[in-house]
Design a protein around this motif. Structure first.
Motif, mmCIF file in Angstrom:
data_model
loop_
_atom_site.group_PDB
_atom_site.id
_atom_site.type_symbol
_atom_site.label_atom_id
_atom_site.label_comp_id
_atom_site.label_asym_id
_atom_site.label_seq_id
_atom_site.Cartn_x
_atom_site.Cartn_y
_atom_site.Cartn_z
ATOM 1 N N PHE A 101 0.822 -1.216 0.000
ATOM 2 C CA PHE A 101 0.000 0.000 0.000
ATOM 3 C C PHE A 101 0.855 1.264 0.000
ATOM 4 O O PHE A 101 0.471 2.280 -0.601
ATOM 5 C CB PHE A 101 -0.988 -0.015 1.165
ATOM 6 N N LYS A 102 1.991 1.231 0.653
ATOM 7 C CA LYS A 102 2.889 2.388 0.615
ATOM 8 C C LYS A 102 3.380 2.637 -0.812
ATOM 9 O O LYS A 102 3.447 3.787 -1.266
ATOM 10 C CB LYS A 102 4.078 2.162 1.552
ATOM 11 N N GLU A 103 3.701 1.548 -1.509
ATOM 12 C CA GLU A 103 4.153 1.671 -2.890
ATOM 13 C C GLU A 103 3.030 2.150 -3.795
ATOM 14 O O GLU A 103 3.217 3.026 -4.638
ATOM 15 C CB GLU A 103 4.697 0.326 -3.386
ATOM 16 N N LEU A 104 1.850 1.576 -3.634
ATOM 17 C CA LEU A 104 0.707 1.976 -4.457
ATOM 18 C C LEU A 104 0.349 3.440 -4.221
ATOM 19 O O LEU A 104 0.002 4.169 -5.154
ATOM 20 C CB LEU A 104 -0.501 1.085 -4.158
ATOM 21 N N ASP A 105 0.438 3.873 -2.988
ATOM 22 C CA ASP A 105 0.144 5.269 -2.656
ATOM 23 C C ASP A 105 1.113 6.214 -3.361
ATOM 24 O O ASP A 105 0.730 7.302 -3.814
ATOM 25 C CB ASP A 105 0.235 5.451 -1.137
ATOM 26 N N ARG A 106 2.361 5.774 -3.467
ATOM 27 C CA ARG A 106 3.384 6.585 -4.139
ATOM 28 C C ARG A 106 3.160 6.631 -5.639
ATOM 29 O O ARG A 106 3.349 7.674 -6.285
ATOM 30 C CB ARG A 106 4.774 6.001 -3.845
ATOM 31 N N ILE A 107 2.729 5.510 -6.219
ATOM 32 C CA ILE A 107 2.663 5.362 -7.675
ATOM 33 C C ILE A 107 1.325 5.799 -8.260
ATOM 34 O O ILE A 107 1.268 6.463 -9.303
ATOM 35 C CB ILE A 107 2.932 3.890 -8.068
ATOM 36 N N ALA A 108 0.231 5.428 -7.632
ATOM 37 C CA ALA A 108 -1.103 5.652 -8.203
ATOM 38 C C ALA A 108 -1.430 7.143 -8.297
ATOM 39 O O ALA A 108 -0.961 7.942 -7.485
ATOM 40 C CB ALA A 108 -2.153 4.946 -7.351
ATOM 41 N N PRO A 109 -2.235 7.536 -9.288
ATOM 42 C CA PRO A 109 -2.633 8.949 -9.416
ATOM 43 C C PRO A 109 -3.441 9.404 -8.202
ATOM 44 O O PRO A 109 -4.050 8.569 -7.512
ATOM 45 C CB PRO A 109 -3.473 8.962 -10.695
ATOM 46 N N PRO A 110 -3.457 10.695 -7.930
ATOM 47 C CA PRO A 110 -4.121 11.213 -6.727
ATOM 48 C C PRO A 110 -5.591 10.810 -6.595
ATOM 49 O O PRO A 110 -6.097 10.667 -5.483
ATOM 50 C CB PRO A 110 -3.983 12.728 -6.865
ATOM 51 N N HIS A 111 -6.284 10.642 -7.737
ATOM 52 C CA HIS A 111 -7.713 10.333 -7.662
ATOM 53 C C HIS A 111 -7.991 8.855 -7.404
ATOM 54 O O HIS A 111 -9.124 8.479 -7.089
ATOM 55 C CB HIS A 111 -8.408 10.740 -8.975
ATOM 56 N N ALA A 112 -6.972 8.014 -7.528
ATOM 57 C CA ALA A 112 -7.179 6.557 -7.481
ATOM 58 C C ALA A 112 -7.632 6.085 -6.104
ATOM 59 O O ALA A 112 -7.160 6.550 -5.066
ATOM 60 C CB ALA A 112 -5.901 5.831 -7.887
ATOM 61 N N ILE A 113 -8.543 5.115 -6.120
ATOM 62 C CA ILE A 113 -9.023 4.480 -4.893
ATOM 63 C C ILE A 113 -8.216 3.214 -4.669
ATOM 64 O O ILE A 113 -8.017 2.405 -5.588
ATOM 65 C CB ILE A 113 -10.524 4.146 -5.009
ATOM 66 N N LEU A 114 -7.743 3.029 -3.434
ATOM 67 C CA LEU A 114 -6.993 1.831 -3.065
ATOM 68 C C LEU A 114 -7.899 0.944 -2.216
ATOM 69 O O LEU A 114 -8.311 1.335 -1.121
ATOM 70 C CB LEU A 114 -5.734 2.205 -2.278
ATOM 71 N N ALA A 115 -8.222 -0.226 -2.738
ATOM 72 C CA ALA A 115 -9.124 -1.144 -2.039
ATOM 73 C C ALA A 115 -8.371 -2.404 -1.624
ATOM 74 O O ALA A 115 -7.431 -2.828 -2.295
ATOM 75 C CB ALA A 115 -10.304 -1.509 -2.933
ATOM 76 N N SER A 116 -8.812 -2.990 -0.527
ATOM 77 C CA SER A 116 -8.229 -4.254 -0.074
ATOM 78 C C SER A 116 -9.306 -5.320 -0.016
ATOM 79 O O SER A 116 -10.417 -5.073 0.458
ATOM 80 C CB SER A 116 -7.588 -4.099 1.305
ATOM 81 N N ASN A 117 -8.946 -6.506 -0.482
ATOM 82 C CA ASN A 117 -9.835 -7.664 -0.401
ATOM 83 C C ASN A 117 -9.624 -8.418 0.915
ATOM 84 O O ASN A 117 -10.058 -9.547 1.054
ATOM 85 C CB ASN A 117 -9.584 -8.598 -1.592
ATOM 86 N N THR A 118 -8.958 -7.787 1.874
ATOM 87 C CA THR A 118 -8.710 -8.463 3.150
ATOM 88 C C THR A 118 -10.001 -9.010 3.744
ATOM 89 O O THR A 118 -11.063 -8.392 3.632
ATOM 90 C CB THR A 118 -8.040 -7.513 4.162
ATOM 91 N N SER A 119 -9.883 -10.166 4.376
ATOM 92 C CA SER A 119 -11.058 -10.792 4.974
ATOM 93 C C SER A 119 -11.159 -10.519 6.469
ATOM 94 O O SER A 119 -12.120 -10.952 7.104
ATOM 95 C CB SER A 119 -11.034 -12.305 4.716
ATOM 96 N N SER A 120 -10.161 -9.806 7.030
ATOM 97 C CA SER A 120 -10.220 -9.573 8.468
ATOM 98 C C SER A 120 -9.379 -8.408 8.970
ATOM 99 O O SER A 120 -9.669 -7.853 10.029
ATOM 100 C CB SER A 120 -9.773 -10.841 9.222
ATOM 101 N N LEU A 121 -8.323 -8.010 8.258
ATOM 102 C CA LEU A 121 -7.424 -6.974 8.761
ATOM 103 C C LEU A 121 -8.098 -5.599 8.735
ATOM 104 O O LEU A 121 -8.857 -5.292 7.817
ATOM 105 C CB LEU A 121 -6.134 -6.945 7.935
ATOM 106 N N PRO A 122 -7.824 -4.752 9.720
ATOM 107 C CA PRO A 122 -8.495 -3.444 9.813
ATOM 108 C C PRO A 122 -8.166 -2.530 8.631
ATOM 109 O O PRO A 122 -6.998 -2.283 8.331
ATOM 110 C CB PRO A 122 -7.938 -2.859 11.119
ATOM 111 N N ILE A 123 -9.198 -2.028 7.986
ATOM 112 C CA ILE A 123 -9.027 -1.100 6.860
ATOM 113 C C ILE A 123 -8.402 0.210 7.343
ATOM 114 O O ILE A 123 -7.557 0.799 6.671
ATOM 115 C CB ILE A 123 -10.390 -0.831 6.182
ATOM 116 N N THR A 124 -8.797 0.664 8.523
ATOM 117 C CA THR A 124 -8.249 1.908 9.071
ATOM 118 C C THR A 124 -6.737 1.799 9.261
ATOM 119 O O THR A 124 -5.996 2.755 8.991
ATOM 120 C CB THR A 124 -8.933 2.239 10.414
#
Length: 283
Positions: A101-124
């Motif tokens: 997620f740190k890498e995606l945050d650096r690379i993705a455009p400012p408008h991009a939404i970062l979603a996780s398919n996690t089944s239990s880990l806290p999104i916050t």
């Protein structure tokens, strides 16, 4: 924001299924994993799934070719640079997700939404490692993704209404039914499901009954399409153990304490269908 291009991180069972549904929706889809062998294996499974649909008359060869044509293989996170929605579907390990997620945050455009398919880990907690916590959200798909209708949508503490609405609409376009919940350990689905599966494994551990009997009780008596032991093998025993550990740590409630037998199976490498052996033998 209109979603035109999606990137799926992870080409395993879940990631491949998400990539397939994304491409079927009509979106250009980047299928990423850490090496090309894993990517090709994931795309081959998508091809197999689509071929089954063709043989059943659910789609034509041309439609299949068009879907596969929208999937771009990738081994570089840099390909997130022009994506609108990035869905992470990798191992349930926070340290690994944090790095991604740190890498995606650096690379993705400012408008991009970062979603996780996690089944239990806290999104916050995941959102907090980025500089865009307002654009981080949970999209918990069910297995097998192309078949199951549900997407559990988890709002982190900072997730905006706008981002939730975009993801809700995207889920509907994908042919899914989005159901929202608060960001709590295990969310709704696994907070209910994993207690049942864990209890079945405790019964197996205590010698109450063999796995076949436990499953038959739930299928024939409770009208479940699949028994908890068979379902555990489908999900993956390592995944179940990870989810239970997250909930046990998060709530401190002994009802989430993993069965010793579950730990033993995982330590033995008996993870279920994906390894050919779990509670049942698939070899």
């Amino acid at each position: 924001m209109e979603i035109k291009k999606v990137m799926v991180i992870g080409a395993g069972q879940m990631g491949g299924g998400i990539a397939q549904v994304s491409a079927q929706t009509g979106w250009e889809t980047v299928q990423y994993d850490i090496n090309m062998d894993l990517v090709n294996k994931g795309i081959a499974l998508i091809d197999k799934n689509l071929s089954r649909n063709v043989s059943k008359g659910k789609m034509t060869e041309d439609e299949k070719a068009a879907i596969l044509g929208r999937i771009k293989p990738s081994v570089s996170l840099e390909d997130a640079a022009d994506c609108d929605l990035i869905i992470e579907a990798i191992v349930e390990n926070f340290a690994i997700k944090e790095k991604v997620f740190k890498e995606l945050d650096r690379i993705a455009p400012p408008h991009a939404i970062l979603a996780s398919n996690t089944s239990s880990l806290p999104i916050t907690q995941i959102a907090a490692v980025t500089k865009r916590p307002d654009k981080v959200i949970g999209m918990h798909f069910m297995n097998p993704v192309p078949v199951m209708k549900l997407v559990e949508v988890i709002r982190g503490l900072a997730t905006t209404d706008e981002v939730y609405k975009i993801v809700e609409e995207a889920s509907i376009k994908m042919g899914k039914v989005p159901v929202w919940c608060k960001d709590v350990p295990g969310f709704i689905s696994n907070r209910v499901l994993q207690v049942m599966i864990n209890e079945a494994l405790w019964e197996l551990y205590e010698g109450v009954a063999p796995a076949e009997n436990i499953d038959n009780i739930m299928k024939l008596g409770m009208n479940h399409p699949m028994g908890p032991c068979e379902l555990a093998d489908l999900i993956g025993l390592d995944t179940i153990l990870s989810i239970l550990n997250v909930m046990y740590d998060g709530y401190g409630d002994p009802k989430y304490r993993p069965s010793p037998l579950l730990k033993q199976y995982v330590n033995a490498g008996w993870l279920g269908r994906k390894t050919g052996k779990g509670i049942f033998d698939y070899k």
